[in-house]
Design an enzyme around this catalytic site. Structure first.
Site, PDB file in Angstrom:
ATOM      1  N   GLU A 168      -0.494 -57.260  50.646  1.00  0.00           N
ATOM      2  CA  GLU A 168      -0.021 -58.372  51.487  1.00  0.00           C
ATOM      3  C   GLU A 168       0.286 -59.551  50.568  1.00  0.00           C
ATOM      4  OE1 GLU A 168      -2.883 -59.139  54.598  1.00  0.00           O
ATOM      5  OE2 GLU A 168      -2.597 -61.306  54.440  1.00  0.00           O
TER       6      GLU A 168
ATOM      7  N   GLY B 142     -12.662 -50.673  66.295  1.00  0.00           N
ATOM      8  CA  GLY B 142     -12.383 -50.218  64.934  1.00  0.00           C
ATOM      9  C   GLY B 142     -13.401 -49.224  64.400  1.00  0.00           C
TER      10      GLY B 142
ATOM     11  N   TYR C  66     -10.174 -56.702  69.925  1.00  0.00           N
ATOM     12  CA  TYR C  66      -9.006 -55.922  70.348  1.00  0.00           C
ATOM     13  C   TYR C  66      -9.387 -54.769  71.277  1.00  0.00           C
ATOM     14  CZ  TYR C  66      -6.503 -58.716  67.008  1.00  0.00           C
ATOM     15  OH  TYR C  66      -5.944 -59.783  66.359  1.00  0.00           O
ATOM     16  N   GLY C  67     -10.333 -53.912  70.803  1.00  0.00           N
ATOM     17  CA  GLY C  67     -10.703 -52.761  71.613  1.00  0.00           C
ATOM     18  C   GLY C  67     -11.257 -53.174  72.959  1.00  0.00           C
TER      19      GLY C  67
ATOM     20  N   GLU D 270     -20.100 -61.278  74.965  1.00  0.00           N
ATOM     21  CA  GLU D 270     -19.626 -61.713  73.647  1.00  0.00           C
ATOM     22  C   GLU D 270     -20.689 -62.604  72.992  1.00  0.00           C
ATOM     23  OE1 GLU D 270     -17.013 -61.267  71.414  1.00  0.00           O
ATOM     24  OE2 GLU D 270     -18.329 -62.631  70.284  1.00  0.00           O
TER      25      GLU D 270
ATOM     26  N   ASN E 174      -2.762 -53.432  57.440  1.00  0.00           N
ATOM     27  CA  ASN E 174      -3.698 -54.251  58.222  1.00  0.00           C
ATOM     28  C   ASN E 174      -3.985 -53.550  59.552  1.00  0.00           C
ATOM     29  OD1 ASN E 174      -1.600 -55.646  56.598  1.00  0.00           O
ATOM     30  ND2 ASN E 174      -3.042 -57.326  56.768  1.00  0.00           N
TER      31      ASN E 174
ATOM     32  N   GLY F  92     -11.847 -60.819  66.252  1.00  0.00           N
ATOM     33  CA  GLY F  92     -11.112 -61.036  65.013  1.00  0.00           C
ATOM     34  C   GLY F  92      -9.784 -61.746  65.207  1.00  0.00           C
TER      35      GLY F  92
ATOM     36  N   HIS G  30     -11.489 -55.913  56.639  1.00  0.00           N
ATOM     37  CA  HIS G  30     -11.032 -54.806  57.484  1.00  0.00           C
ATOM     38  C   HIS G  30     -12.081 -53.711  57.618  1.00  0.00           C
ATOM     39  CE1 HIS G  30      -6.635 -55.885  56.094  1.00  0.00           C
ATOM     40  NE2 HIS G  30      -7.130 -56.789  56.922  1.00  0.00           N
TER      41      HIS G  30
ATOM     42  N   GLY H  30      -4.997 -63.251  60.074  1.00  0.00           N
ATOM     43  CA  GLY H  30      -3.697 -63.766  59.657  1.00  0.00           C
ATOM     44  C   GLY H  30      -2.554 -63.329  60.537  1.00  0.00           C
TER      45      GLY H  30
ATOM     46  N   PHE I  55      -5.233 -54.271  62.948  1.00  0.00           N
ATOM     47  CA  PHE I  55      -5.465 -54.525  64.373  1.00  0.00           C
ATOM     48  C   PHE I  55      -4.453 -53.875  65.322  1.00  0.00           C
ATOM     49  CE2 PHE I  55      -3.521 -58.979  63.794  1.00  0.00           C
ATOM     50  CZ  PHE I  55      -2.445 -58.819  64.657  1.00  0.00           C
TER      51      PHE I  55
END
Ligand code: FAE
Length: 553
Positions: free
Chosen positions: A409, A522, A71-72, A91, A532, A165, A494, A170, A534
């Protein structure tokens, strides 16, 4: 039933030689047998845009290098490219653009195979047992999609591959309640996060909410309706939460019109359809800029100031057994650490300790937390079936954060058989924070976590589930995490922290000690997002990169 403030506010085809990765939460696969082998002949399934997956040559010079494609990293790459900066993303995982011998890119959660785990010869499924059967099995060593990274006292699950991730999670896209936010990131202005950056992140991620009318009658969400009934009968708020899954696609899965993914238990080893992982959102937009290139199966091992300015970045190229086949050295004007909380913290801890970046401050590697993750199952009565068909994409949670420090969750347990079980991943408030440290004897970075610390999280989760069990006359499942073991207290999905905003970095992720080095994942968040994570990781990255582009470039 209540929505409280968990509301949210591009999917496009990618061209040649690019990634297509699918997407995923919780459940440990419930496999009892069998695995496929690697494809004998690779079948390109997803075209890649020219120049996106283009391995970096040895000796290259790049203005900006991003370590990691989660994400970042994806936010940083997109916004830098839009500002006119050429970006190279490195990556360690695979591109996930090629089908196996079964014609699918990703393995099914219930049938893990060589694609499922990062460099393991035996699976390590989050749920390790079912009805007395151990579920783990031998698999060929391969650079698979889910890393179960073991530290003393905790196993940290992480996605590996282009998309990080987003490949395995999910899809639960939860914005924390604004009144909780100051306790999560005290130096960040909530008004700008909730006014600008959370909406920007939710839009960029393609977040949307399930159609409630459909949900109320869908067989695949019977488990969630049972979860709602039990929560509400005990007086807990049951909250719908958005997701990045394509709900129209899921509706078509339910009618049999399209190949099934969420309704075929796909999640933690990737979704072949339906989920809007980063390849379909931020990374697709990166490709459109023509300024972003990605090196899959390349792992950053070193960053140190270069003689002529900028940074020398050392990168190992891996084969699919994890063997280093080449070592490259490139020069980058700026380096963005986006290797995930664990990846970034490990790198920085080692680079400081071994003298590559000695001026990093003493907060590097500190203030790491597990978002209070703990799992459990409840055994329902025979008149409360949770359904043989369960969508692997969660849509709801039980919010007892204010009174008990837990947000649970309501998770699927998609085994294909009626289990009469309700399953939950709880996110809890816990004071425990761990440190990474360099171990010169092993040449590894250790994490000082104590398994006993999870008792705080168990106690918080029990504020919900002891109450529900008492009301319903039900008991906990004891067969999912070992023999007669109720709590999945050995893991986290997480990881957060280790290079925290305002501690190891300034208030925008600039690492203290070095101009041009940034943390943007993160690792910046000190151990908890109350839900959660993200969406918060993405929103914070949007905030920080905007400032960095405006002031540093
Ligand atoms: P991340 O997405 O982990 O990306 C880091 C990337 O860096 C990875 O692709 C790594 O392979 C790569 N990397 C690491 N070290 C290196 C290196 N040295 N060189 C090159 N590359 C490197 O980081 N969160 C939610 O909000 N909702 C959910 O429903 C949810 N479900 C989850 C289910 C599972 C099974 C798991 C494992 C996680 C789940 N999460 C969920 C957590 C979420 O995926 C995670 O917080 C984010 O992916 C973290 O984003 P980052 O950008 O920090």
């Amino acid at each position: 039933m209540s929505d409280r403030s968990y509301s949210a506010s591009a999917s496009r085809g990618l061209t040649r030689r690019r990634f297509v990765t699918g997407t995923g939460s919780l459940l440990g696969g419930l496999a009892l047998a069998g695995h496929a082998g690697p494809a004998s002949a690779d079948t390109p399934v997803a075209p890649t845009p020219a120049g996106l997956c283009a391995p970096i040559p040895d000796g290259a010079r790049v203005p900006a290098l991003v370590v990691g494609t989660g994400y970042g990293g994806s936010v940083a790459a997109l916004r830098l490219a839009q500002a006119g900066v050429d970006v190279h993303m490195v990556e360690m995982g695979m591109a996930w653009d090629t089908a196996g011998s079964d014609g699918k890119i990703f393995a099914n959660t219930t049938r893990p195979d060589y694609r499922s785990f990062w460099l393991r010869t035996r699976t390590k499924q989050p749920i390790s047992q079912f009805l007395g059967y151990p579920l783990d099995k031998d698999v060929p060593l391969y650079t698979g999609i889910l890393d179960a990274e073991d530290f003393a006292g905790i196993t940290v699950y992480q996605g590996r591959g282009v998309g990080g991730g987003s490949l395995v999670n999910g899809g639960m896209a939860v914005t924390p309640r604004q009144e909780v936010f100051p306790s999560l990131l005290p130096t960040v202005d909530p008004a700008e996060m909730y006014g600008v950056y959370y909406p920007r992140a939710n839009a960029g991620l393609g977040v949307s909410s399930v159609d409630r009318t459909w949900w109320e009658n869908a067989d695949c969400y019977q488990y969630a309706r049972v979860g709602r009934k039990h929560a509400e009968r005990s007086g807990f708020p049951f909250v719908f939460v958005p997701n990045v899954y394509d709900w129209d696609y899921m509706k078509q899965e339910a009618t049999g019109a399209v190949p099934k993914s969420a309704l075929d238990a796909e999640v933690i080893y990737g979704n072949n359809h339906g989920k809007k992982s980063l390849q379909k959102t931020y990374l697709a937009r990166c490709a459109d800029t023509g300024r972003v290139a990605v090196s899959p199966l390349h792992r950053v091992t070193g960053v140190t100031p270069a003689a002529g300015g900028g940074y020398t970045v050392t990168i190992d190229r891996l084969d699919t057994t994890g063997t280093v086949v080449e070592t490259k050295r490139v020069t980058a004007g700026r380096v963005f650490f986006a290797a995930g909380s664990v990846g970034t913290s490990k790198l920085l801890t080692r680079l400081k300790a071994t003298g590559a970046l000695p001026a990093l401050n003493d907060r590097v590697g500190k203030n790491w937390g597990d978002n209070g993750n703990v799992m459990c199952g409840r055994a329902n009565h025979m008149w409360d079936p949770t359904g043989t068909l369960q969508s692997s994409m969660p849509t709801a949670g039980i919010d007892n954060w204010d009174r008990g420090g837990a947000f649970a969750e309501v998770a699927p347990l998609p085994t294909g058989i009626e289990t009469y079980a309700s399953f939950y991943l709880s996110i809890t408030r816990t004071p425990h924070r761990a440190e990474f440290s360099w171990n010169p004897a092993t040449g590894r970075v250790d994490l000082g976590w104590d398994r006993a610390w999870k008792q705080t999280s168990i106690d918080a989760a029990k504020t919900i589930f002891d109450t529900i069990n008492a009301k319903e006359g039900t008991i906990y499942r004891t067969d999912l995490f070992g023999a007669y073991k109720i709590w999945g207290d050995h893991l986290t999905y997480h990881p957060l922290g280790g290079a925290v905003l305002g501690e190891a970095t300034d208030n925008y992720g600039r690492l203290y000690g070095y101009d041009g080095l940034y943390v943007i994942d993160g690792a910046l968040i000190p151990g908890s997002t109350s839900v959660n994570p993200f969406v918060t990781i993405t929103a914070l990255a949007e905030r920080n990169i905007e400032k960095i582009i405006a002031t540093d470039l």
